[in-house]
Design a protein around this motif. Sequence first.
Motif, PDB file in Angstrom:
ATOM      1  N   UNK A  23       0.849  -1.198   0.000  1.00 50.86           N
ATOM      2  CA  UNK A  23       0.000   0.000   0.000  1.00 50.86           C
ATOM      3  C   UNK A  23       0.884   1.248   0.000  1.00 50.86           C
ATOM      4  N   UNK A  24       1.882   1.273   0.876  1.00 45.67           N
ATOM      5  CA  UNK A  24       2.779   2.422   0.945  1.00 45.67           C
ATOM      6  C   UNK A  24       3.534   2.610  -0.365  1.00 45.67           C
ATOM      7  N   UNK A  25       4.015   1.519  -0.952  1.00 45.00           N
ATOM      8  CA  UNK A  25       4.740   1.594  -2.218  1.00 45.00           C
ATOM      9  C   UNK A  25       3.848   2.173  -3.317  1.00 45.00           C
ATOM     10  N   UNK A  26       2.614   1.699  -3.411  1.00 43.15           N
ATOM     11  CA  UNK A  26       1.688   2.172  -4.438  1.00 43.15           C
ATOM     12  C   UNK A  26       1.377   3.651  -4.257  1.00 43.15           C
ATOM     13  N   UNK A  27       1.188   4.077  -3.021  1.00 44.33           N
ATOM     14  CA  UNK A  27       0.936   5.497  -2.754  1.00 44.33           C
ATOM     15  C   UNK A  27       2.150   6.344  -3.109  1.00 44.33           C
ATOM     16  N   UNK A  28       3.344   5.865  -2.763  1.00 41.34           N
ATOM     17  CA  UNK A  28       4.561   6.598  -3.085  1.00 41.34           C
ATOM     18  C   UNK A  28       4.765   6.697  -4.587  1.00 41.34           C
ATOM     19  N   UNK A  29       4.469   5.618  -5.311  1.00 38.52           N
ATOM     20  CA  UNK A  29       4.597   5.633  -6.762  1.00 38.52           C
ATOM     21  C   UNK A  29       3.661   6.669  -7.392  1.00 38.52           C
ATOM     22  N   UNK A  30       2.550   6.945  -6.720  1.00 38.23           N
ATOM     23  CA  UNK A  30       1.598   7.942  -7.195  1.00 38.23           C
ATOM     24  C   UNK A  30       1.956   9.351  -6.740  1.00 38.23           C
ATOM     25  N   UNK A  31       3.066   9.490  -5.996  1.00 42.17           N
ATOM     26  CA  UNK A  31       3.536  10.813  -5.599  1.00 42.17           C
ATOM     27  C   UNK A  31       3.177  11.240  -4.201  1.00 42.17           C
ATOM     28  N   UNK A  32       2.589  10.372  -3.403  1.00 42.38           N
ATOM     29  CA  UNK A  32       2.195  10.753  -2.047  1.00 42.38           C
ATOM     30  C   UNK A  32       3.391  10.752  -1.096  1.00 42.38           C
ATOM     31  N   UNK A  33       3.329  11.623  -0.095  1.00 43.76           N
ATOM     32  CA  UNK A  33       4.296  11.647   1.005  1.00 43.76           C
ATOM     33  C   UNK A  33       3.816  10.643   2.053  1.00 43.76           C
ATOM     34  N   UNK A  34       4.589   9.567   2.256  1.00 35.37           N
ATOM     35  CA  UNK A  34       4.129   8.442   3.074  1.00 35.37           C
ATOM     36  C   UNK A  34       5.148   8.117   4.155  1.00 35.37           C
ATOM     37  N   UNK A  35       4.657   7.891   5.367  1.00 33.21           N
ATOM     38  CA  UNK A  35       5.443   7.363   6.477  1.00 33.21           C
ATOM     39  C   UNK A  35       4.845   6.026   6.872  1.00 33.21           C
ATOM     40  N   UNK A  36       5.699   5.023   7.070  1.00 31.05           N
ATOM     41  CA  UNK A  36       5.249   3.701   7.517  1.00 31.05           C
ATOM     42  C   UNK A  36       5.686   3.508   8.958  1.00 31.05           C
ATOM     43  N   UNK A  37       4.747   3.131   9.812  1.00 31.97           N
ATOM     44  CA  UNK A  37       5.031   2.799  11.204  1.00 31.97           C
ATOM     45  C   UNK A  37       4.783   1.310  11.389  1.00 31.97           C
ATOM     46  N   UNK A  38       5.806   0.585  11.791  1.00 31.08           N
ATOM     47  CA  UNK A  38       5.688  -0.859  11.922  1.00 31.08           C
ATOM     48  C   UNK A  38       6.202  -1.288  13.292  1.00 31.08           C
TER      49      UNK A  38
END
Length: 307
Positions: A23-38
């Motif tokens: 999900x994060x990868x797909x959003x980033x590929x679309x240009x979104x600023x994404x932070x993943x917390x795991x």
Amino acid sequence: MRVPLMTAREVIVVGGGLVGALVAFTLRQAGADVLVLDAGRRGAAWRAAAGLLTPDGEGLTGTALHAEALDSLRRWPALVAALDRASGQPVFYREGVRRQQAGGGEAVTPGEARLHPPSVVRAARAGAEVRRAQVLALHPGPRGVTVVADAGGWTAQTVVLAAGVWSAAFGVTVRPVQGQALLLESPADVGAVYGPPTRGFSRYALSRPDGVYVGATARASWATTPDPHAARWLRGVAGQLVPGVTAPVQTRLVGLRPVTPDGMPLVAPHPGLPGVLVATGHGRHGALLAPATAARVLALVQAGVPA
């Protein structure tokens, strides 16, 4: 506990497993600023997943999940290519899954495939901002969603809750179904083969870059420790499906699959937390359904999560 608030983000994905990372990868590929917390939890489903992409092998023909499974299966090759370009890391995608028939013989469905879940997660996380953090609370407000974690606090326009079975802590109706598998120390190339189900359990074996994987059990449990009875049953499965492989056990794998009451994945706005999307409940089909889930989340983020 007072937690210092950190920089506001466009999207925060809670959970960096196979679904969350893609999900994060797909959003980033679309240009979104994404932070993943795991949180790096023991028992995360992706750590024990086989990586089989087989709607027919999983018996989904004619079920409510079949159309989504076929759509996701068609999306995998392009997603694999995008992961390879972006990360330079292989995910060991291979087409070809054999299914043993109860009356003898084997069947193969064109397009069905397999891959290596840990490699998918590594490739999807490459270049992403990933923080080791256990999220404690989500607080929607007029300026977005405040995320409170043991490692700090953030705000985001949108939060995607992809924490697997641990999404239950945030009001999502999901329960654990524990699955156990064996990873054998074997360089043998056995391909990927399904046996006819036994006592309701799926039986399969496949070659991966880390050995020969044999699975899998299923029971309602939060336990994350291996069961010796399960290991013996799985050894028997290995003997039935790949009789020439007698390698020692490298690892006994345990994962908690997130399952909803109706067995359908939940990919939708959270019913009680404005600004929060939910992406969980994939059960044993997380690897298969992840591309369709990521595309659905992207569409919801682009459309704007209902407030």
